[in-house]
Enzyme design. Structure first.
Site, PDB file in Angstrom:
ATOM      1  N   PHE A 286      13.847 -49.119 -46.444  1.00 30.57           N
ATOM      2  CA  PHE A 286      14.161 -48.210 -47.545  1.00 30.57           C
ATOM      3  C   PHE A 286      15.655 -48.035 -47.795  1.00 30.57           C
ATOM      4  CE2 PHE A 286       9.749 -47.179 -46.667  1.00 30.57           C
ATOM      5  CZ  PHE A 286       9.239 -47.158 -47.960  1.00 30.57           C
ATOM      6  N   GLU A 287      16.478 -48.290 -46.803  1.00 29.73           N
ATOM      7  CA  GLU A 287      17.922 -48.247 -47.054  1.00 29.73           C
ATOM      8  C   GLU A 287      18.376 -49.512 -47.760  1.00 29.73           C
ATOM      9  OE1 GLU A 287      19.920 -45.818 -46.764  1.00 29.73           O
ATOM     10  OE2 GLU A 287      18.675 -44.409 -45.616  1.00 29.73           O
TER      11      GLU A 287
END
Length: 280
Positions: free
Chosen positions: A132-133
């Site tokens: 997700f980063e």
């Protein structure tokens, strides 16, 4: 008073408290807490002597996660102090024999369940954060304009000068940077929670991912943490509270909605490995 004898242990302890340890780096910053994101209180030069009142776990620097509190009331990475060992040479901050009442980290709520909780995250938790980063090889603004690099490392100086890896980062160096960053967030998470809260490694990793995303201050004042500390079912709390954290810059982000769903899924995945209040 005439002293005729002193134990070897007492003599060693006395020596540690009054004898200085030598700084072995150039322009070594002593910070307000055990991590490079904390403010610089003063800077030591190579060859300076410092006296350590206590030591604590913090951000990993060059493979060493210990930090020492010096006579100046600030924290210096153990890597830059010639103690002759990578282990404790004085008491733990906030523990018996150490600097009583100081946890070694700013923002402590005083609820910590002990120093045995897991700082490192399991593979599933690291994979979730990476997903997700997203991988950013060179410093670049994130969706709300904050400069980041690697897997969500928020730059602390112009051009992310505090990062020891060269740009552009490889995926392996970005993962190493992430693993250096996450102990800060798992540490502050541990300090928010009462020792009566019990979490396995999947629950711990999911919450650390959340704290990594929203910040220690926001997490500390959250209903999620207060409900956990009140003794409610961790799975019920996470399932209800994590999805609420879907805003960035005042608007809903699809990426945050998906991230919270993934954190809930990881949190509710059974595991026999305990991570809080003790690492087993």
């Amino acid at each position: 008073m005439k002293i005729t004898a002193i134990s070897a242990i007492a003599l060693a302890t006395l020596s540690q408290l009054v004898s200085g340890y030598t700084i072995n780096g150039d322009s070594v910053n002593c910070r307000s807490g055990p991590g490079t994101s904390n403010g610089v209180v003063r800077t030591y030069s190579r060859g300076d002597d410092v006296t350590l009142s206590c030591q604590t776990e913090g951000e990993t620097v060059k493979g060493d996660s210990l930090w020492g509190k010096t006579q100046d009331g600030c924290y210096v990475a153990d890597y830059y102090v010639q103690t002759g060992t990578s282990s404790y040479v004085v008491g733990k901050c906030g523990a018996s024999g150490g600097d009583s009442g100081d946890s070694g980290n700013s923002g402590s709520s005083g609820n910590t369940g002990g120093s045995g909780f897991c700082k490192a995250l399991n593979a599933a938790s690291i994979s979730l954060i990476k997903e997700f980063e997203g991988f950013v090889p060179s410093p670049s603004p994130d969706p709300i304009g904050l400069p980041t690099v690697g897997y969500g490392h928020l730059c602390q100086s112009k051009g992310c000068g505090e990062v020891s890896y060269g740009f552009p980062l490889s995926e392996s160096s970005a993962e190493a940077l992430l693993k250096n960053d996450t102990p800060k967030y798992s540490t502050c998470l541990g300090e928010m929670l009462k020792g009566s809260v019990t979490l396995n490694d999947n629950q711990w990793g999911a919450l650390t991912s959340w704290v990594f995303n929203v910040g220690c201050g926001n997490a500390k004042s959250s209903t999620l943490v207060s409900r956990l500390n009140a003794g409610e079912s961790p799975n019920d709390v996470a399932s209800a509270e994590l999805p609420q954290w879907r805003l960035a810059g005042g608007r809903v982000f699809d990426g945050l909605v998906r991230r919270r769903a993934a954190e809930v899924k990881l949190f509710t995945t059974p595991s026999s490995s305990q991570a809080f209040p003790s690492c087993q």
